[in-house]
Motif scaffolding. Structure first.
Motif, PDB file in Angstrom:
ATOM      1  N   LEU B  42       0.844  -1.201   0.000  1.00 52.63           N
ATOM      2  CA  LEU B  42       0.000   0.000   0.000  1.00 52.63           C
ATOM      3  C   LEU B  42       0.869   1.237   0.000  1.00 52.63           C
ATOM      4  O   LEU B  42       1.740   1.398   0.846  1.00 52.63           O
ATOM      5  N   PHE B  44       0.544   4.965   0.694  1.00 47.36           N
ATOM      6  CA  PHE B  44      -0.420   5.864   1.324  1.00 47.36           C
ATOM      7  C   PHE B  44      -0.422   7.226   0.662  1.00 47.36           C
ATOM      8  O   PHE B  44       0.559   7.662   0.087  1.00 47.36           O
ATOM      9  N   LEU B  48       3.811   8.214   4.415  1.00 45.05           N
ATOM     10  CA  LEU B  48       4.107   7.598   5.712  1.00 45.05           C
ATOM     11  C   LEU B  48       5.402   6.794   5.698  1.00 45.05           C
ATOM     12  O   LEU B  48       5.461   5.667   6.165  1.00 45.05           O
ATOM     13  N   LEU B  49       6.440   7.396   5.154  1.00 42.19           N
ATOM     14  CA  LEU B  49       7.763   6.792   5.301  1.00 42.19           C
ATOM     15  C   LEU B  49       8.185   6.956   6.756  1.00 42.19           C
ATOM     16  O   LEU B  49       7.965   7.992   7.359  1.00 42.19           O
ATOM     17  N   PHE B  61      12.298  -2.689   5.343  1.00 43.03           N
ATOM     18  CA  PHE B  61      11.466  -3.027   6.501  1.00 43.03           C
ATOM     19  C   PHE B  61      10.555  -4.219   6.211  1.00 43.03           C
ATOM     20  O   PHE B  61      10.502  -5.183   6.964  1.00 43.03           O
ATOM     21  N   GLY B  62       9.831  -4.128   5.083  1.00 47.50           N
ATOM     22  CA  GLY B  62       8.903  -5.205   4.755  1.00 47.50           C
ATOM     23  C   GLY B  62       9.631  -6.514   4.489  1.00 47.50           C
ATOM     24  O   GLY B  62       9.154  -7.598   4.825  1.00 47.50           O
ATOM     25  N   ARG B 109       9.045   0.693  -1.428  1.00 40.15           N
ATOM     26  CA  ARG B 109       8.737  -0.010  -0.176  1.00 40.15           C
ATOM     27  C   ARG B 109       7.534  -0.934  -0.353  1.00 40.15           C
ATOM     28  O   ARG B 109       7.513  -2.055   0.132  1.00 40.15           O
ATOM     29  N   ALA B 110       6.525  -0.441  -1.091  1.00 40.50           N
ATOM     30  CA  ALA B 110       5.326  -1.250  -1.273  1.00 40.50           C
ATOM     31  C   ALA B 110       5.581  -2.444  -2.190  1.00 40.50           C
ATOM     32  O   ALA B 110       4.998  -3.511  -2.021  1.00 40.50           O
ATOM     33  N   ARG B 113       8.065  -6.414  -1.282  1.00 41.18           N
ATOM     34  CA  ARG B 113       7.654  -7.761  -0.900  1.00 41.18           C
ATOM     35  C   ARG B 113       6.957  -8.489  -2.039  1.00 41.18           C
ATOM     36  O   ARG B 113       6.400  -9.562  -1.826  1.00 41.18           O
TER      37      ARG B 113
END
Lengths: 222, 304, 248
Positions: B42, B44, B48-49, B61-62, B109-110, B113
């Motif tokens: 997702l 945002f 929202l980093l 992170f993920g 980031r999204a 994964r």
């Protein structure tokens, strides 16, 4: 409106000044050893300040104003004035909880591993006297705490946190914290003398009456 | 109950989720994210980093939570940053990134994964043109094998990226279909406005479509409740009643006008409200009251 | 005009703090400071003080963070009462606090943990008076966090504990440090509750403040020296943290 504000400010300043000068100029200020806190009678016009003798003397040295000084040993009162008298004396006793539940009979019992003993810190007179008595009886005690004055030690015994302490025999009977006394034989005992000095003229009558007052409360002659 | 938007989609679909502000699009995305955990990514609206981590660690992170060791996670994260052309920003914290840079890190980031479902909430808002181009290219390239849902206000994104469109109004999805479907046959005034065509709603008859009592001539087999689309360029304006072959002609008053360098769009209020697109030269010659005319062949009718 | 109105009271405030400290340092017997500071009394008291102040801080952290979490995030009714309760040790005279601890956890206490007259008891006394400082700081810090970061972490696959460790805690760090310094300093300086509950025994429960008080009775130089040690410890901590976390 502004005048009212000024008047109020003035009243406030005067009130603060009056309070700062010590409440009630008529009161006699007596600095006395903590062990006498229950022995000396409350009276109109007398203001007491009870603390360890060392602390009283330290305060006076720093400029506190007192009319009368009563200490539990000679060393402390000497620091303040040479004009003092012995007014009373008493010996030491072991103070235990009412009923003596731990069956303490003598100083030697204080060394028992199941006995919680608190003593006064050696920086106050009763602390030194206790150490002397224990030395005379050849007893080594591991106290749980060295309390800052004898009243605090008696409190701990009274509420059951400690089993015993060593206190002044006469002072204990009038202590706010009620305790039972176990006598110490003369060969192990220590005589503690109280000394008093009138630091101002106003204090002289008080000091003169003091021996009689203390005698009535169970203290011995000096 | 799971929302059908994704379950009804096929791998490779890029669904543009459009609709007026406040319609509930962001809320729907969140719900979809929760429903498709953990196989979802997702982006945002506010990105929202994580402010206390570098860009690299944000992307990693993920991956760390997918079980990768730190070294491997960082390695893959670095690769993703390279794909988004922000590899040189790996050591920066989010507050040191521009809007376009931060957006690209958020997309990385999204995607890191490799989720089966990718959700993006207005990913091109407040982003410079270059960064937007990179993100579009990546979304397109990564579309295969996953379902992508893209909330956007910009028709360009819809056309360039999406193959399907879902229209959301007042919390409900009012229309879904391919881009062409929705574009050529809008079913709500909002989408018609977005696409830039005139939308009429009425009853289809043998003569055409009856809209608020006026019959708009059209060639159609459709009967009953129907929509009709008229492209603004098909609307001709003249100061007097036209004598052309157009069977539809109404008088009207000029209302809102939108002037650009090479074209003018003006709304004509009459028996039927229409937006016409004409040249600036033609516009300057118009009087306040005009005649609007549309050929019957330019009116496309379809069932409601 | 405004500069004076602000500047003069501010200067008086600074003087109120600086002058007593300057007087303390001026009266310190620097020539004999070395032997006083290395005396067994001083070393024991310093050791006990460090042990009990950091011990109290540890207790406050373990118990205070969950409590602050409840105060910041819970919506249950009665949490205002809970916060008021947490503030009580701040307004209670320390000796009263010590007496209360005796009646609760002493030999004849409600829960006879028999912690009176022990080093653990001194730690407990310190924790009792210091806890409100930490809880208030942490609650304020938690309230300032944006919970949406935790949402973002959840989408990325982080479970509740991981979210706490990697998202909440790092952002909470400034409040955590500030609160910890306050709590530690409060526990370091505690006197009344310690003497009442844990007593005063060199090597076991005699902290630096108690040692200073006792020394004041008989040996002023020693008292001043010990006071300087106490002052130095506190200043060392503040310098160590100098701005790094406190002013983010």
């Amino acid at each position: 409106m502004r005048k009212a504000g000024a008047a109020l400010s003035l009243a406030l300043v005067l009130a603060v000044a009056a309070a700062a000068c010590g409440g009630g100029d008529g009161d006699l200020t007596v600095y006395a050893a903590a062990s006498l806190s229950s022995a000396l009678p409350q009276a109109d016009g007398v203001r007491y300040s009870f603390a360890g003798s060392q602390q009283l003397v330290a305060q006076i040295e720093q400029g506190a104003e007192a009319d009368v000084l009563v200490t539990a040993d000679e060393r402390t009162i000497k620091r303040v004035t040479a004009d003092y008298d012995a007014v009373a004396s008493t010996t030491l006793a072991i103070a235990v909880a009412p009923g003596n539940p731990k069956r303490i009979d003598a100083l030697a019992d204080l060394a028992g591993s199941n006995i919680a003993v608190v003593l006064a810190d050696p920086s106050v007179p009763i602390g030194r006297y206790s150490a002397d008595a224990l030395a005379k009886a050849n007893v080594t005690v591991r106290p749980k705490s060295l309390e800052l004055d004898v009243e605090a030690a008696l409190q701990k015994v009274a509420i059951g946190e400690a089993d015993a302490t060593i206190a002044y025999a006469a002072a204990t009977t009038t202590a706010t914290a009620k305790a039972e006394l176990v006598p110490i034989p003369p060969e192990h005992n220590v005589v503690a003398r109280y000394y008093a000095a009138a630091l101002t003229d106003r204090g002289k009558p008080y000091v003169e009456d003091l021996p009689a007052v203390l005698h009535k409360r169970g203290f011995d002659d000096p | 109950m799971a929302h059908p938007l994704i379950d009804g989609a096929e791998p490779g679909d890029v669904i543009a989720l459009v609709g007026p502000n406040g319609a509930g699009k962001s809320t729907l995305l969140r719900r979809l994210a929760a429903e498709h955990q953990p196989d979802v990514g997702l982006v945002f609206q506010d990105r929202l980093l994580f402010p206390h981590m570098t860009a690299l660690d944000n992307v990693a992170f993920g991956l760390r939570h997918a079980g990768l060791r730190k070294h491997d996670a960082r390695q893959q994260a670095r690769e993703w940053l390279e794909r988004l052309h922000v590899a040189d920003l790996a050591a920066r914290k989010p507050d040191a990134l521009s809007g376009g840079e931060a957006q690209r890190v958020a997309v990385a980031r999204a995607l890191a994964r490799r989720p089966r479902v990718l959700l993006l909430d207005e990913p091109f808002a407040a982003v410079d043109v270059e960064a937007a181009a990179v993100v579009r290219a990546v979304i397109r390239a990564e579309a295969a094998g996953r379902v992508t849902v893209l909330v956007t206000h910009q028709p360009l994104d819809v056309l360039a990226l999406a193959n399907k469109v879902a229209v959301m109004e007042a919390g409900e999805i009012t229309q879904t279909g391919t881009v062409d479907d929705v574009r050529t046959r809008p079913r709500s005034p909002w989408i018609a406005r977005m696409v830039g065509v005139n939308l009429l709603k009425g009853t289809a008859t043998a003569h055409g479509i009856v809209v608020n009592g006026t019959t708009v001539a059209a060639l159609t087999d459709v009967r009953g409740e129907a929509f009709a689309v008229v492209h603004p360029r098909a609307v001709t304006l003249s100061n007097e009643q036209p004598h052309t072959s157009a069977r539809n002609a109404w008088p009207g008053r000029l209302a809102d006008v939108d002037i650009e360098l090479d074209r003018v769009r003006v709304r004509v209020q009459g028996a039927v409200d229409l937006v016409a697109e004409i040249t600036p030269a033609a516009y300057s010659e118009l009087t306040p009251t005009v005649w609007a005319s549309v050929k019957a062949t330019e009116v496309e009718v379809y069932p409601a | 005009m405004r500069r004076l109105a602000v500047g003069i009271p501010a200067a008086i405030a600074v003087a109120l703090i600086a002058l007593p400290l300057a007087a303390l340092l001026a009266r310190t017997p620097w020539s004999t400071l070395g032997e006083h500071v290395t005396s067994s009394t001083a070393r024991q008291a310093l050791f006990i003080s460090l042990q009990t102040s950091f011990g109290a801080l540890a207790v406050c952290l373990v118990l205070g963070l969950p409590l602050a979490w409840v105060l910041a995030r819970s919506t249950a009714p009665g949490r205002h009462l809970l916060r008021a309760l947490v503030l009580v040790p701040m307004v209670l005279p320390p000796v009263v606090g010590g007496a209360a601890l005796l009646f609760a956890f002493g030999r004849n206490g409600v829960i006879p943990l028999r912690l009176s007259f022990t080093t653990a008891g001194a730690v407990l006394a310190g924790a009792f008076v210091a806890l409100p400082f930490l809880v208030l700081a942490l609650e304020a810090g938690l309230r300032q966090l944006d919970p949406r970061y935790e949402d973002a972490a959840a989408v990325l696959g982080a479970g509740p504990w991981s979210r706490f460790r990697h998202i909440t805690l790092p952002q909470l760090a400034p409040a955590l440090v500030a609160g910890s310094v306050l709590a530690w300093a409060r526990a370091l300086g505690e006197f009344g509750a310690t003497i009442t509950f844990a007593g005063n025994l060199p090597g076991e429960t005699q902290t630096l403040p108690l040692a200073v008080y006792v020394a004041l009775q008989s040996d002023r130089d020693a008292a001043l020296a010990l006071s300087t040690v106490l002052l130095g410890t506190a200043v060392a901590m503040i310098v160590a943290l100098r701005g790094r976390w406190l002013t983010r």
